[in-house]
Design an enzyme around this catalytic site. Sequence first.
Site, PDB file in Angstrom:
ATOM      1  N   GLN A 125      -2.946  -7.578 -15.486  1.00  0.00           N
ATOM      2  CA  GLN A 125      -3.885  -6.831 -14.652  1.00  0.00           C
ATOM      3  C   GLN A 125      -3.215  -5.598 -14.047  1.00  0.00           C
ATOM      4  O   GLN A 125      -2.268  -5.735 -13.265  1.00  0.00           O
ATOM      5  CB  GLN A 125      -4.377  -7.755 -13.533  1.00  0.00           C
ATOM      6  CG  GLN A 125      -5.352  -7.115 -12.566  1.00  0.00           C
ATOM      7  CD  GLN A 125      -5.626  -8.007 -11.363  1.00  0.00           C
ATOM      8  OE1 GLN A 125      -4.709  -8.597 -10.791  1.00  0.00           O
ATOM      9  NE2 GLN A 125      -6.874  -8.117 -10.978  1.00  0.00           N
ATOM     10  N   GLY A 126      -3.679  -4.410 -14.396  1.00  0.00           N
ATOM     11  CA  GLY A 126      -3.107  -3.178 -13.853  1.00  0.00           C
ATOM     12  C   GLY A 126      -3.944  -2.644 -12.705  1.00  0.00           C
ATOM     13  O   GLY A 126      -4.702  -1.690 -12.870  1.00  0.00           O
ATOM     14  N   SER A 128      -2.845  -2.925  -8.663  1.00  0.00           N
ATOM     15  CA  SER A 128      -2.072  -2.370  -7.549  1.00  0.00           C
ATOM     16  C   SER A 128      -1.140  -1.255  -8.002  1.00  0.00           C
ATOM     17  O   SER A 128      -0.667  -1.243  -9.135  1.00  0.00           O
ATOM     18  CB  SER A 128      -1.211  -3.459  -6.910  1.00  0.00           C
ATOM     19  OG  SER A 128      -2.014  -4.421  -6.305  1.00  0.00           O
ATOM     20  N   GLU A 243     -12.861 -14.048  -9.670  1.00  0.00           N
ATOM     21  CA  GLU A 243     -11.510 -14.528  -9.400  1.00  0.00           C
ATOM     22  C   GLU A 243     -11.531 -15.599  -8.317  1.00  0.00           C
ATOM     23  O   GLU A 243     -10.654 -16.429  -8.227  1.00  0.00           O
ATOM     24  CB  GLU A 243     -10.666 -13.327  -8.947  1.00  0.00           C
ATOM     25  CG  GLU A 243      -9.179 -13.600  -8.857  1.00  0.00           C
ATOM     26  CD  GLU A 243      -8.420 -12.408  -8.261  1.00  0.00           C
ATOM     27  OE1 GLU A 243      -9.050 -11.353  -8.045  1.00  0.00           O
ATOM     28  OE2 GLU A 243      -7.225 -12.559  -8.014  1.00  0.00           O
ATOM     29  N   SER A 380      -5.144  -9.223   0.585  1.00  0.00           N
ATOM     30  CA  SER A 380      -4.348  -9.933   1.595  1.00  0.00           C
ATOM     31  C   SER A 380      -5.277 -10.652   2.571  1.00  0.00           C
ATOM     32  O   SER A 380      -6.459 -10.329   2.677  1.00  0.00           O
ATOM     33  CB  SER A 380      -3.475  -8.941   2.356  1.00  0.00           C
ATOM     34  OG  SER A 380      -4.288  -8.158   3.211  1.00  0.00           O
ATOM     35  N   ASN A 381      -4.734 -11.620   3.280  1.00  0.00           N
ATOM     36  CA  ASN A 381      -5.590 -12.370   4.214  1.00  0.00           C
ATOM     37  C   ASN A 381      -6.107 -11.486   5.346  1.00  0.00           C
ATOM     38  O   ASN A 381      -7.144 -11.780   5.943  1.00  0.00           O
ATOM     39  CB  ASN A 381      -4.850 -13.608   4.724  1.00  0.00           C
ATOM     40  CG  ASN A 381      -4.736 -14.663   3.626  1.00  0.00           C
ATOM     41  OD1 ASN A 381      -5.016 -14.383   2.453  1.00  0.00           O
ATOM     42  ND2 ASN A 381      -4.333 -15.866   3.986  1.00  0.00           N
ATOM     43  N   GLU A 382      -5.398 -10.383   5.603  1.00  0.00           N
ATOM     44  CA  GLU A 382      -5.917  -9.424   6.587  1.00  0.00           C
ATOM     45  C   GLU A 382      -7.170  -8.746   6.029  1.00  0.00           C
ATOM     46  O   GLU A 382      -8.171  -8.584   6.740  1.00  0.00           O
ATOM     47  CB  GLU A 382      -4.857  -8.352   6.910  1.00  0.00           C
ATOM     48  CG  GLU A 382      -3.675  -8.861   7.751  1.00  0.00           C
ATOM     49  CD  GLU A 382      -2.655  -9.663   6.950  1.00  0.00           C
ATOM     50  OE1 GLU A 382      -2.674  -9.597   5.712  1.00  0.00           O
ATOM     51  OE2 GLU A 382      -1.844 -10.375   7.571  1.00  0.00           O
TER      52      GLU A 382
END
Lengths: 395, 376
Positions: A125-126, A128, A243, A380-382
């Site tokens: 997966q490209g 980030s 996902e 992220s969880n944030e």
Amino acid sequence: MDMRFSDADLAFRDEVRAFIADNFPPELKDRSLYSMTRDDLLAWQRICHEKKGWAAPNWPKEYGGTGWSAVQKYIWNEENARAGTTPTNAFGILMLGPVLCAFGNEQQKEYFLPRILTGEHWWCQGYSEPGAGSDLAGLKTRAVREGDHYIVNGHKIWTTLAQHADWMFCLVRTDPEAKKQRGISFLLIDMTTPGVTVRPIITMDGAHEVNEVFLENVKVPVENLVGQENDGWTYAKFLLGNERSGIAGVARSREAIRKLKLMAEQESVDGEPLLETPGFSRKLAELEIKLDALEMTELRTLAAESQGRGPGPESSILKIEGTEIQQRVTELALEAVGHYGLVFTPPGPEAEAPAIGPDYTRGVAQRYMNMRKTSIYGGSNEIQRNIIAKMVLGL
Amino acid sequence: MDFSLSEEQTLLRNSVQSFLAGRYDFDTRYSTINSETGWRPELWREMAELGLLAAPFPEALGGIDGGPVETMLLMEEFGRYMVVEPYLETVVMAGGLLRDAGSEAQQEAHLPGIIGGDSVWAVAWAEPQGRYNPADIATTASASDGGYVLGGKKAVVEAAPWADKLIVSARSDGRRRESKGVSLFIVDKAAEGVNCRDFRTIDGRRASEITLKDVQVGPEALIGELNAGLPLLQRMLDEATAAICADAVGCMKALNEATKEYTTTRKQFGVPIASFQVLQHRMVDMFIATEQATSMAIKAALKLDAEDAERERAIAGAKVQIGQSARYVSQEAVQLHGGVGVTDELNVGHYFKRLTAIARRFGDEDYHLRRYARTG
């Protein structure tokens, strides 16, 4: 209200359980994904595909999927986790497959889908980039159309298991003038194309799990564009929605807790099993209650999905709680093994030698380190909390 | 009341700071921990020349008359630079035991080697079945040939791969976990019957599982009185615990600085991520956790010479606080760094591992919580 599975679902569960028991190669059970060869990693997926056509639970039947209901998919995941099977190649099966089924053209479906199922193609997966993490839409990798090709230049990072990959699905910027999310396209890149370089990133547990991928004047044929140019963000969001299935990891955490209890039974504190000491048993019980709650929350999501609602942004709850539980299990395991939590066993030949302490202490510290990623990756969880704040609470 | 440093203490801290700043950058450390030996004997010699290895010994024994505060200062800097060399094991632990309980002959025979950097020591006190209880000893010592013969298994003996001498706790009398009947012996690592299996620790150091099979030592190997070794061992472990509390403080301060630096430069959504209040509050909590840990590390150092119960309570309390703070700060530092926080290429992950190791060294939170409660 009724939280029982139907008789048909229970029969399905028995069938899945028997299939796994009869077919999963025992030597692959609970192996670390980062010390396995590509063929080992694909073995279980291939068995599922060849014997049952069960490699892709989340694809429509016409493309080689199972056509299972949400409950059946859930049961499949649970039973696999319980048995400690090798996860299928998430990037091909869970992520790209559904995107191609929904948005790919006929040629793309015909060429790529069967090769994902057989494991002939390994996908990565490209998404980030060094400057685009939580702010994914800030990505800068540029694709410029030249005749019947795109010329791609950029730098992707945190590319999981790219060292095995034949192909990468990649978000690229095709219109730098458009507003952030608008000018992004979804390209399929052959990893053997000149100009593609993969550099390993070693994580603090010593594993080679993620990579950087450098793209320098990479020529990508226009037929490898998925859907419409500049509509890539739509497909990326669709993919992220998919996902989330199984992201809570309830069954895997349940299994990890079962093993943790076995450890804590064998460790003793001044003659008393660690498992029975008030401090440890309380922490363990608190964790199991969190997991019970998460399981019910997931079942409620599942029931809503079966009735045609969701999964909506509530699934961010599953990601946050699921990953925090996974991390906590590894933290308690580290606590359980006492001094042997100091042992570092890097991947490679040393990992195959007899354990330094009791066998169950092997790799415990590495798992604790490795699980730190879960509250960072996949949004992220944030960011997940931002999603709930905005989309659920309307703040 | 005054928590400021004396002039000598400030000088000592400055000198160790400038010593490490020039010799212990991330890349040098990285190649050291990944080398075959895993440490730098030449740096150890330099530390000796600088007088660092003499810090906690009285002048009469060749030292510089330092005490727990001097050890704290040094350990905090060692934590900040993630020094792997065996200062804790050789100087604080073995050196401390010899200083407090060694006979004059033992001090004369061994302290010059420790202070001069010629001899490296490790203390084999833990056992596979004993978790953190230093009295849970199955290794035996029986009288033989005017000396003793030792047999048993010692767990996760840190710095042992680098050591030439060991101090081994063994049971010369009494039952497992009984406080009487424990004795401490000096053992040559090269002695017949000493078998080491060496391995890496998560924080880039080295340790061994040690099997002792019919290891013969002379009468001069016994430290202190026969069967009366446990209080000595416990006192030494408390001194070592105070030392690693300071080490952890150094790590946490470094992590907080790194996190502040990263979040103020890392931009997402067009702004530095430190501008998000949700991250600011977490950095504030990391700062508070570090301050609380610092306070308890100081208390631990200042109470080392108090009577047993008071000392134990201060040490246990400090270790619990350090454990909690270390876990919070290390996990949050990684989280706030995002992906780069979990890599081997950045110091953040290395601090994370060192704090993770310190949190269980000499007893984890549960162990010291029980100890604290017992001494209340």
